[in-house]
Enzyme design. Structure first.
Site, PDB file in Angstrom:
ATOM      1  N   ASP A 100       0.646  -1.241   0.046  1.00 35.04           N
ATOM      2  CA  ASP A 100      -0.059   0.149  -0.070  1.00 35.04           C
ATOM      3  C   ASP A 100       0.845   1.198   0.110  1.00 35.04           C
ATOM      4  OD1 ASP A 100      -2.086   1.835   0.615  1.00 35.04           O
ATOM      5  OD2 ASP A 100      -2.044   1.266   2.645  1.00 35.04           O
ATOM      6  N   CYS A 124     -27.817  -7.696  -2.126  1.00 32.33           N
ATOM      7  CA  CYS A 124     -27.383  -6.923  -0.650  1.00 32.33           C
ATOM      8  C   CYS A 124     -26.748  -5.445  -1.041  1.00 32.33           C
ATOM      9  CB  CYS A 124     -26.378  -7.895  -0.007  1.00 32.33           C
ATOM     10  SG  CYS A 124     -25.758  -7.004   1.635  1.00 32.33           S
ATOM     11  N   CYS A 131     -23.701   3.800   4.856  1.00 29.44           N
ATOM     12  CA  CYS A 131     -22.530   4.469   4.816  1.00 29.44           C
ATOM     13  C   CYS A 131     -23.063   5.893   5.362  1.00 29.44           C
ATOM     14  CB  CYS A 131     -22.029   4.730   3.555  1.00 29.44           C
ATOM     15  SG  CYS A 131     -20.718   6.091   3.333  1.00 29.44           S
ATOM     16  N   CYS A 145     -15.605  10.174   2.012  1.00 31.11           N
ATOM     17  CA  CYS A 145     -15.477   8.671   2.802  1.00 31.11           C
ATOM     18  C   CYS A 145     -14.793   9.566   4.033  1.00 31.11           C
ATOM     19  CB  CYS A 145     -14.464   7.882   2.228  1.00 31.11           C
ATOM     20  SG  CYS A 145     -14.171   6.490   3.225  1.00 31.11           S
ATOM     21  N   CYS A 165     -12.847   4.387   9.190  1.00 28.10           N
ATOM     22  CA  CYS A 165     -14.325   4.130   9.634  1.00 28.10           C
ATOM     23  C   CYS A 165     -14.364   2.654   9.069  1.00 28.10           C
ATOM     24  CB  CYS A 165     -15.340   4.928   8.683  1.00 28.10           C
ATOM     25  SG  CYS A 165     -16.915   4.608   8.609  1.00 28.10           S
ATOM     26  N   CYS A 207     -18.844   0.148   6.329  1.00 27.49           N
ATOM     27  CA  CYS A 207     -19.205  -0.664   5.250  1.00 27.49           C
ATOM     28  C   CYS A 207     -18.887  -1.954   5.663  1.00 27.49           C
ATOM     29  CB  CYS A 207     -18.829   0.008   4.004  1.00 27.49           C
ATOM     30  SG  CYS A 207     -17.056   0.054   3.797  1.00 27.49           S
ATOM     31  N   CYS A 220     -21.446  -5.687   6.746  1.00 27.27           N
ATOM     32  CA  CYS A 220     -21.454  -6.741   5.659  1.00 27.27           C
ATOM     33  C   CYS A 220     -21.643  -8.187   6.064  1.00 27.27           C
ATOM     34  CB  CYS A 220     -20.150  -6.747   4.981  1.00 27.27           C
ATOM     35  SG  CYS A 220     -19.734  -7.879   3.622  1.00 27.27           S
TER      36      CYS A 220
END
Length: 307
Positions: free
Chosen positions: A132, A189, A196, A212, A239, A242, A246
């Site tokens: 990353d 779904c 959010c 976001c 955050c 989401c 799930c």
């Protein structure tokens, strides 16, 4: 498929397991055709906000052979970070991935060891490790190598382990056996879209990064726009909404990496204590954490923005 590639692939996957990775998938290095128009449109729509670095190295982002000379394979790896304990209800929240030691250090060490094992076992193999931190489309490569599918929230999802894991790559100049993508299991779904807090998931599989909460609390250097006042649901760094909603994350199991365990204070502090946090306490709790990225002043700004 030549037997060497088969043998080498088997060795790499067993080493990845030994080093504690959840799973390992391999793809042939090359141009990401499907991702190119998507990335171009996303940037054109300004969904990266002030993350200007996303505009750099467009070609390299889509083709690892331009990033690592002579590369033939992208080895994608997942490392679990799901904690056994989370913060209590009377607390401002930080994203679970930032509870312990900064993942960049933890994973880089594992990847170096994996590359070293490959070189010891197989011989002269050149490669580079990515966590990353370079223009590599982690999720696209992980999906291409069969480790999961891209959910409607654009996080990688797997039926076995959900989405609470880091993704990393080793790009090498070695021919290997390649995996194939899995099918999408989001179905009808819309839990992540509905939940959010800032409506950042503008349509299935498209996230407006500039809306976001993670962007506002980590990437944004200026003041947080007042339009979003009262929408942050107590998140002071990152955050997880989401992912928390799930259904596939019902299958998350807690990690076994001691370095990802949080400072006990992180789990015990209340909202009022966070409001009063001093720089000394900040340094103690987040000594080696990814939260340091936002600095003490950034975390204070985030806390003050919360109602």
């Amino acid at each position: 498929m030549n037997t060497n590639a088969q043998k080498h692939t088997k060795f790499i996957k067993s080493e990845a397991k030994r080093l504690g990775f959840l799973s390992c998938g391999i793809s042939k290095a090359g141009f990401l055709e499907e991702e190119a128009p998507r990335l171009e449109q996303w940037l054109k729509d300004g969904m990266h906000g002030e993350m200007k670095y996303m505009e750099n190295h467009f070609d390299k982002r889509l083709d690892p052979t331009l990033l690592v000379e002579g590369s033939k394979s992208v080895i994608s790896l997942l490392l679990n970070y799901y904690p056994s304990e989370t913060q209590h209800d009377d607390s401002y929240k930080i994203s679970k991935y930032a509870y312990g030691t900064d993942y960049h250090f933890v994973i880089k060490d594992k990847l170096k060891e994996l590359l070293h094992s490959i070189q010891t076992e197989i011989g002269e193999v050149h490669g580079r490790a990515f966590v990353d931190s370079a223009p590599v489309l982690d999720k696209a490569w992980a999906a291409k190598s069969g480790l999961g599918w891209m959910g409607k929230h654009t996080n990688l999802l797997s039926k076995q382990v959900g989405s609470f894991y880091f993704i990393a790559e080793l790009i090498v100049d070695l021919e290997l056996e390649y995996d194939t993508p899995v099918t999408d299991h989001c179905g009808s779904c819309t839990a992540c879209i509905d939940a959010c807090p800032t409506q950042a998931i503008v349509e299935p599989y498209v996230v407006d990064g500039s809306k976001c909460i993670s962007y506002f609390t980590i990437e944004l250097k200026d003041e947080i726009p007042n339009d979003f006042s009262g929408m942050f649901d107590d998140w002071m760094f990152g955050c997880d909404v989401c992912q928390d909603v799930c259904p596939w994350n019902r299958f998350s199991k807690s990690h076994k990496e001691p370095l990802f365990d949080p400072n006990p204070k992180l789990l015990s502090m209340s909202r009022s204590e966070w409001k009063e946090i001093t720089e000394e306490v900040f340094r103690e709790i987040f000594r080696k954490s990814a939260v340091k990225r936002t600095k003490f002043s950034g975390l204070q700004r985030n806390i003050n923005f919360l109602k």
